[in-house]
Design an enzyme around this catalytic site. Structure first.
Site, PDB file in Angstrom:
ATOM      1  N   MET A   1       0.853  -1.193   0.000  1.00 30.80           N
ATOM      2  CA  MET A   1       0.000   0.000   0.000  1.00 30.80           C
ATOM      3  C   MET A   1       0.889   1.243   0.000  1.00 30.80           C
ATOM      4  O   MET A   1       0.442   2.334   0.380  1.00 30.80           O
ATOM      5  CB  MET A   1      -0.933  -0.014   1.209  1.00 30.80           C
ATOM      6  CG  MET A   1      -1.880  -1.216   1.184  1.00 30.80           C
ATOM      7  SD  MET A   1      -3.453  -0.935   2.024  1.00 30.80           S
ATOM      8  CE  MET A   1      -2.901  -0.655   3.669  1.00 30.80           C
TER       9      MET A   1
ATOM     10  N   HIS B   1       9.284  -3.500   3.650  1.00 34.59           N
ATOM     11  CA  HIS B   1       8.827  -3.750   2.270  1.00 34.59           C
ATOM     12  C   HIS B   1      10.021  -4.036   1.358  1.00 34.59           C
ATOM     13  O   HIS B   1       9.969  -4.915   0.494  1.00 34.59           O
ATOM     14  CB  HIS B   1       8.115  -2.520   1.689  1.00 34.59           C
ATOM     15  CG  HIS B   1       6.873  -2.113   2.404  1.00 34.59           C
ATOM     16  ND1 HIS B   1       6.799  -0.977   3.173  1.00 34.59           N
ATOM     17  CD2 HIS B   1       5.643  -2.675   2.445  1.00 34.59           C
ATOM     18  CE1 HIS B   1       5.577  -0.855   3.659  1.00 34.59           C
ATOM     19  NE2 HIS B   1       4.860  -1.873   3.234  1.00 34.59           N
TER      20      HIS B   1
ATOM     21  N   GLN C   1      -2.812 -12.307   7.868  1.00 37.90           N
ATOM     22  CA  GLN C   1      -2.975 -11.972   6.435  1.00 37.90           C
ATOM     23  C   GLN C   1      -2.304 -13.041   5.568  1.00 37.90           C
ATOM     24  O   GLN C   1      -2.880 -13.516   4.584  1.00 37.90           O
ATOM     25  CB  GLN C   1      -2.364 -10.598   6.154  1.00 37.90           C
ATOM     26  CG  GLN C   1      -2.192 -10.284   4.674  1.00 37.90           C
ATOM     27  CD  GLN C   1      -1.780  -8.841   4.433  1.00 37.90           C
ATOM     28  OE1 GLN C   1      -2.575  -7.942   4.574  1.00 37.90           O
ATOM     29  NE2 GLN C   1      -0.532  -8.621   4.052  1.00 37.90           N
TER      30      GLN C   1
HETATM   31  O1  PAF Z   1       0.003  -5.830   3.614  1.00 36.98           O
HETATM   32  C1  PAF Z   1      -0.435  -4.894   2.920  1.00 36.98           C
HETATM   33  O2  PAF Z   1       0.230  -3.892   2.704  1.00 36.98           O
HETATM   34  C2  PAF Z   1      -1.833  -4.998   2.314  1.00 36.98           C
HETATM   35  O3  PAF Z   1      -2.703  -5.637   3.170  1.00 36.98           O
HETATM   36  C3  PAF Z   1      -1.834  -5.669   0.919  1.00 36.98           C
HETATM   37  C4  PAF Z   1      -1.386  -7.114   0.978  1.00 36.98           C
HETATM   38  C5  PAF Z   1      -0.946  -4.894  -0.024  1.00 36.98           C
HETATM   39  C6  PAF Z   1      -3.256  -5.664   0.346  1.00 36.98           C
HETATM   40  O4  PAF Z   1      -3.744  -4.373   0.204  1.00 36.98           O
END
Ligand code: PAF
Length: 281
Positions: A30, A37, A153
């Site tokens: 996001m 990241h 997630q």
């Molecule tokens: O982990 C994230 O940044 C979000 O949940 C994702 C996987 C990009 C989905 O919008």
């Protein structure tokens, strides 16, 4: 590095890459990229010939009244970071392109989305599963990397891929931490200096629980109570949950930890919600 902003351009690019026999690796984000990241991207890079990352702040995964509008959008800065780690394509779709008028289909991974964060963020994992499935359908990756920090997630995505026979390999990346142990997160920037100092307690307590487990303490409630008490003693921390779950299904365990498990927690520090977890066994 290419920047692609429309779904149709991305689909055309992917069709061309696949025809050339290229293997696509993918990291959805996001934006507001940090070292966590970038580590996912470094891991994903050698797993394919072409590294695609997406930047899309997904409205579907924010509960009503939560911080969607306030979510930091730092696109130019993100692009520089992507370039530096060797990203080939940044896919940054617009909201009307991804969710055009009349959009109404969602995906729900019912059981794995229950409990833990699912109890406190209604609809969140449905929003995540839906956008990730859409992104998979557009980017058509061979492999996709997700962080273990958002462990529920990751389990939701793994279950969705299995249940819907999606042809993509899911790779988990270990949680990336600051030197003092705090799990990296876009939300850490919201902590006051004092909260930031106290936030190190989360990982200290999780590590202590793992040490106790390794020394032979297999009673789940004992380990949970120890972490809960440690957190409750800190005046800046308010506990949302501390739990020990089966590491694959995320189902609650019985009294004894008798299979690979994950200890997960969520807390609030002022207006900031933080999560973390550690593996047991
Ligand atoms: O982990 C994230 O940044 C979000 O949940 C994702 C996987 C990009 C989905 O919008």
């Amino acid at each position: 590095m290419k920047i692609i902003k429309s779904v149709s351009d991305m689909s055309a690019e992917v069709a061309r890459l696949r025809e050339e026999g290229k293997r696509i690796s993918f990291v959805p984000t996001m934006g507001n990229l940090h070292e966590g990241h970038l580590s996912l991207m470094r891991m994903a890079n050698p797993l394919g010939d072409v590294l695609v990352i997406s930047i899309f702040v997904n409205p579907l995964q924010f509960e009503p009244g939560s911080d969607f509008d306030a979510y930091p959008r730092t696109f130019q800065d993100d692009l520089e970071k992507c370039e530096a780690v060797g990203v080939d394509i940044v896919f940054a779709p617009t909201e009307p392109d991804l969710y055009p008028e009349g959009f109404q289909t969602t995906v729900e991974v019912t059981e794995v989305s229950k409990g833990l964060c699912g109890d406190f963020r209604p609809g969140h994992f449905k929003g995540v599963a839906t956008v990730v499935l859409k992104l998979f359908n557009i980017v058509k990756p061979h492999v996709a990397v997700f962080g273990e920090k958002d462990f529920q997630q990751l389990c939701v995505i793994r279950r969705m891929v299995k249940d819907l026979n999606l042809d993509v390999e899911i790779v988990g990346h270990p949680t990336v931490r600051e030197p003092d142990g705090l799990a990296m997160s876009s939300r850490n920037q919201y902590l006051s200096p004092e909260e930031r100092r106290h936030a190190t307690l989360l990982y200290q307590l999780l590590k202590r629980a793992r040490e106790q487990f390794q020394k032979g303490e297999k009673r789940a409630q004992r380990l949970i109570a120890d972490v809960q008490n440690g957190l409750s003693r800190d005046p800046l921390i308010s506990v949302e949950y501390v739990s020990i779950r089966d590491r694959e299904t995320l189902k609650p365990l019985g009294k004894t930890i008798d299979r690979p498990a994950v200890m997960a927690l969520a807390v609030h520090m002022g207006k900031t919600r933080l999560i973390d977890n550690i593996f047991l066994g």
